[in-house]
Design a protein around this motif. Structure first.
Motif, PDB file in Angstrom:
ATOM      1  N   GLU A 114       0.858  -1.175   0.000  1.00 24.92           N
ATOM      2  CA  GLU A 114       0.000   0.000   0.000  1.00 24.92           C
ATOM      3  C   GLU A 114       0.900   1.233   0.000  1.00 24.92           C
ATOM      4  O   GLU A 114       1.956   1.243   0.645  1.00 24.92           O
ATOM      5  N   TRP A 127      -1.862  -7.833  -0.527  1.00 23.61           N
ATOM      6  CA  TRP A 127      -3.132  -8.186  -1.155  1.00 23.61           C
ATOM      7  C   TRP A 127      -3.530  -9.565  -0.636  1.00 23.61           C
ATOM      8  O   TRP A 127      -2.688 -10.464  -0.574  1.00 23.61           O
ATOM      9  N   ASP A 131      -7.304 -13.728  -3.070  1.00 21.27           N
ATOM     10  CA  ASP A 131      -7.855 -12.826  -4.085  1.00 21.27           C
ATOM     11  C   ASP A 131      -6.884 -12.519  -5.214  1.00 21.27           C
ATOM     12  O   ASP A 131      -7.184 -11.678  -6.070  1.00 21.27           O
ATOM     13  N   SER A 150      -9.375 -10.773  -7.746  1.00 21.83           N
ATOM     14  CA  SER A 150     -10.814 -10.910  -7.553  1.00 21.83           C
ATOM     15  C   SER A 150     -11.501  -9.553  -7.614  1.00 21.83           C
ATOM     16  O   SER A 150     -10.992  -8.543  -7.113  1.00 21.83           O
ATOM     17  N   GLU A 152     -14.121  -8.904  -6.012  1.00 24.57           N
ATOM     18  CA  GLU A 152     -14.503  -8.606  -4.629  1.00 24.57           C
ATOM     19  C   GLU A 152     -13.425  -7.781  -3.921  1.00 24.57           C
ATOM     20  O   GLU A 152     -13.731  -6.806  -3.234  1.00 24.57           O
ATOM     21  N   SER A 153     -12.155  -8.154  -4.101  1.00 24.38           N
ATOM     22  CA  SER A 153     -11.078  -7.409  -3.435  1.00 24.38           C
ATOM     23  C   SER A 153     -10.938  -6.004  -4.001  1.00 24.38           C
ATOM     24  O   SER A 153     -10.677  -5.047  -3.261  1.00 24.38           O
ATOM     25  N   ASN A 155     -13.363  -4.211  -5.216  1.00 22.73           N
ATOM     26  CA  ASN A 155     -14.473  -3.427  -4.678  1.00 22.73           C
ATOM     27  C   ASN A 155     -14.249  -3.053  -3.211  1.00 22.73           C
ATOM     28  O   ASN A 155     -14.572  -1.931  -2.789  1.00 22.73           O
ATOM     29  N   LYS A 156     -13.695  -3.990  -2.441  1.00 22.61           N
ATOM     30  CA  LYS A 156     -13.444  -3.696  -1.024  1.00 22.61           C
ATOM     31  C   LYS A 156     -12.481  -2.524  -0.862  1.00 22.61           C
ATOM     32  O   LYS A 156     -12.563  -1.768   0.114  1.00 22.61           O
ATOM     33  N   LEU A 157     -11.560  -2.380  -1.801  1.00 23.06           N
ATOM     34  CA  LEU A 157     -10.591  -1.290  -1.759  1.00 23.06           C
ATOM     35  C   LEU A 157     -11.085  -0.042  -2.486  1.00 23.06           C
ATOM     36  O   LEU A 157     -10.329   0.914  -2.673  1.00 23.06           O
ATOM     37  N   ASN A 158     -12.345  -0.071  -2.925  1.00 25.04           N
ATOM     38  CA  ASN A 158     -12.973   1.064  -3.605  1.00 25.04           C
ATOM     39  C   ASN A 158     -12.265   1.408  -4.915  1.00 25.04           C
ATOM     40  O   ASN A 158     -12.144   2.582  -5.288  1.00 25.04           O
TER      41      ASN A 158
END
Length: 212
Positions: A114, A127, A131, A150, A152-153, A155-158
């Motif tokens: 990050e 990460w 995912d 993924s 999903e991952s 989206n979770k991180l916007n």
């Protein structure tokens, strides 16, 4: 901003699949618009492709280069950082607070972290393993790095907004200089218009458009 259209996969693909069949990749748009704005030398051809479905974003780098350098002293961040590699950065917006970096060498070693502005890197961040899958291979004329992330991952991180992912797509190429030291050439999809090489800046990103 530069844009790349990510084609939707219409065939059934197993969610755990790491490598897509070549017949599926043939449907992807081929991005070759790479350059090194800070170096006048010609760079090896790079082909980048991406595809997506409801479960995953798939990516594929094929680099037409067989003169590959890998720092094999260990599997540390420094070792990967001193090796030929490809890179994908993702951000929610141009504040870069935060953004996420995947740097992958030609043996599929991963440096993921990050980041925040001014090269504030958190290498303890990873990460989620479930995912993300990555593979690497070589042939007589090129090397390939491909993988899946993924949805999903992301989206979770916007990182997906209105079916758009803002991303940087890069390569680091190491070559010997006159002193026999390996030095990098920095290659980018988007020219960030900086005096010296810098991928960690808002102007180095483009848009991946998820086409439905």
């Amino acid at each position: 901003m530069k844009e790349y259209q990510v084609v939707l996969i219409t065939k059934n693909v197993k969610n755990e699949m790491e490598i897509l069949d070549q017949s599926i990749w043939e449907n992807a748009n081929c991005l070759t618009d790479f350059s090194s704005p800070w170096n006048n030398d010609l760079v090896s051809k790079i082909e980048f492709r991406a595809l997506w479905n409801a479960q995953n974003l798939y990516f594929n780098f094929r680099v037409f280069d067989t003169d590959i350098y890998i720092d094999e002293k260990d599997n540390s961040i420094d070792s990967i950082g001193n090796s030929d590699r490809v890179e994908l950065f993702f951000r929610a917006n141009d504040s870069l607070n935060p953004y996420y970096c995947l740097e992958i060498d030609t043996s599929a070693r991963l440096m993921d972290f990050e980041a925040k502005p001014n090269k504030d890197f958190d290498f303890s961040w990873k990460w989620p393993k479930e995912d993300l899958s990555i593979t690497a291979s070589k042939d007589e004329v090129s090397f390939t790095v491909e993988g899946r992330i993924s949805i999903e991952s992301l989206n979770k991180l916007n990182l997906i907004q209105n079916n758009i992912i803002e991303a940087g797509i890069f390569r680091a190429k190491f070559s010997k200089d006159e002193n026999q030291n390996y030095e990098p050439t920095w290659i980018s999809w988007v020219n960030p218009n900086t005096e010296t090489p810098n991928f960690h800046i808002a102007s180095s990103f483009g848009k991946l458009i998820l086409i439905k």
